[in-house]
Design an enzyme around this catalytic site. Structure first.
Site, short mmCIF file in Angstrom:
data_model
loop_
_atom_site.label_atom_id
_atom_site.label_comp_id
_atom_site.label_asym_id
_atom_site.label_seq_id
_atom_site.Cartn_x
_atom_site.Cartn_y
_atom_site.Cartn_z
N GLU A 27 0.81 -1.23 0.00
CA GLU A 27 0.00 0.00 0.00
C GLU A 27 0.84 1.28 0.00
O GLU A 27 0.64 2.18 0.81
CB GLU A 27 -0.97 -0.02 1.19
CG GLU A 27 -1.91 -1.21 1.14
CD GLU A 27 -2.79 -1.34 2.38
OE1 GLU A 27 -2.70 -0.47 3.28
OE2 GLU A 27 -3.56 -2.31 2.45
N GLU B 12 -6.56 -10.40 -1.32
CA GLU B 12 -7.25 -10.19 -0.04
C GLU B 12 -8.77 -10.15 -0.27
O GLU B 12 -9.47 -9.26 0.19
CB GLU B 12 -6.76 -8.91 0.63
CG GLU B 12 -5.27 -8.88 0.86
CD GLU B 12 -4.77 -7.69 1.66
OE1 GLU B 12 -5.61 -7.01 2.30
OE2 GLU B 12 -3.56 -7.43 1.65
#
Length: 369
Positions: free
Chosen positions: A154, A260
């Site tokens: 991220e 995810e």
């Protein structure tokens, strides 16, 4: 209650008759293992017997939810606490599961000491040395035991900028991502190295991810894959963007993964998975259970996702769910405390309509709906 479309009625009927009318496959591993690795995230090996049965029957690999992130691994400088992560790896090995390490460098779950020098902000050289030491020590510790690493997690900005203005970028500079990949490559040359992020199917953020891939390759650094996290919401799944992103990333010469995956059943304001995007609402609309109508819509949308994945079966290398069953999902706690049902098994680790829907489209030819 709104009228259900025909596809949903068919999926509901399919789920109710699975005991007497066999599905094409009975587990995810048999259904999709010939196309890609199929995984889930778990916090540790302390699972119930029902959860262990689900894990063993359906998955080929696991990702640790939190215990390999910087904070639990190195809470204080040069004090490494590998016991929990070692136990996780030993559990995975005992169950014949490959481990995807998650994550070497992340701005969250990261102790402040990395960025301080005697109570003041640390300079570039010190923070860079600490990051390289951390990546080198952790990746070396698990060399040969971890199949792959989410090296950086991220790092891309959600706004107009390129890289997120986190402590790593502020302290080291924009080259911190490349430095992390260089250190990981040196420490574990056999492991696959990935970049992982949310919302990178979105066209604007997708272009930033492509830029990052190209910049790393231009520096002769190895990036083996990119992870599209897939934290999507019921009725808001961007199928066209996902389709385009898989193709775009594959064209850059990297493996493409859905890393995810879950479908949030409770409305929320934030897209993706920004853990700082907290909500203050106190309502818990599914506290007394999830209505069949919602479960049917979820099944339909999971089926459409896997039909899309099957169309890209030669481009996708792994699909990982973020959690094993509904009771263990992080979406029970983010962006606020609420009762959620985002996965294929319910809160008692029993199969949901979504599992039947996903198994039903995995025919031998890899076709779809």
């Amino acid at each position: 209650m709104p009228k259900r479309p025909p596809a949903i009625l068919l999926l509901l009927a399919l789920f109710t008759v699975t005991a007497s009318a066999a599905l094409p496959f009975t587990n995810l591993k048999d259904a999709y293992g010939k196309y890609w690795s199929i995984g889930c995230a778990i916090p540790n090996g302390k699972l119930s017997p029902a959860e262990l049965a689900v894990l063993d029957a359906n998955f080929t690999n696991v990702t640790p939810e939190g215990i390999m992130k910087p904070l639990p691994i190195e809470p204080e400088e040069n004090r490494y606490t590998f016991a929990g992560a070692d136990a996780f790896v030993a559990f995975a090995q005992a169950h014949g599961l490959k481990v995807n390490g998650h994550a070497l460098v992340w701005h969250e779950s990261c102790p402040d000491w990395f960025f301080l020098d005697g109570g003041k902000p640390a300079g570039r050289d010190l923070v860079l040395k600490r990051m390289i030491d951390h990546v080198t020590t952790e990746a070396s510790h698990f060399r040969g035991k971890v199949f792959s690493w989410d090296v950086v997690n991220e790092a891309l900005d959600n706004g107009p900028g390129y890289l997120r203005p986190n402590n790593w970028r502020k302290s080291i500079g924009p080259d911190y991502v490349a430095q992390a990949f260089r250190a990981a490559q040196a420490a574990d040359p056999q492991a696959e190295l990935y970049y992982n992020d949310y919302n990178i199917e979105n066209p604007v953020k997708r272009e930033k991810a492509i830029r990052l891939i190209r910049e790393l390759k231009a520096q002769h650094l190895r990036i083996d894959g990119i992870g599209i996290q897939g934290h999507w919401q019921l009725d808001k799944i961007p199928y066209a963007d996902i389709d385009a992103a898989i193709t775009a990333f594959h064209n850059e010469g990297v493996n493409v993964m859905i890393t995810e995956l879950d479908i949030d059943m409770v409305p929320r304001k934030a897209a993706g998975a920004d853990v700082t995007a907290k909500e203050t609402a106190q309502d818990d609309p599914l506290a007394n259970g999830c209505p069949q109508e919602l479960l049917a819509r979820q099944a339909d949308q999971y089926a459409k996702l896997f039909a899309l994945f099957l169309r890209h079966k030669n481009e996708i290398s792994r699909v990982t769910f973020w959690g094993l069953d509904d009771a263990r999902s992080w979406l029970n706690n983010w962006p606020r405390m609420r009762t959620n049902y985002p996965l294929l098994w319910d809160r008692q680790a029993r199969p949901k309509p979504a599992l039947a829907a996903v198994l039903n489209i995995a025919d031998e030819s890899g076709g779809g709906l």
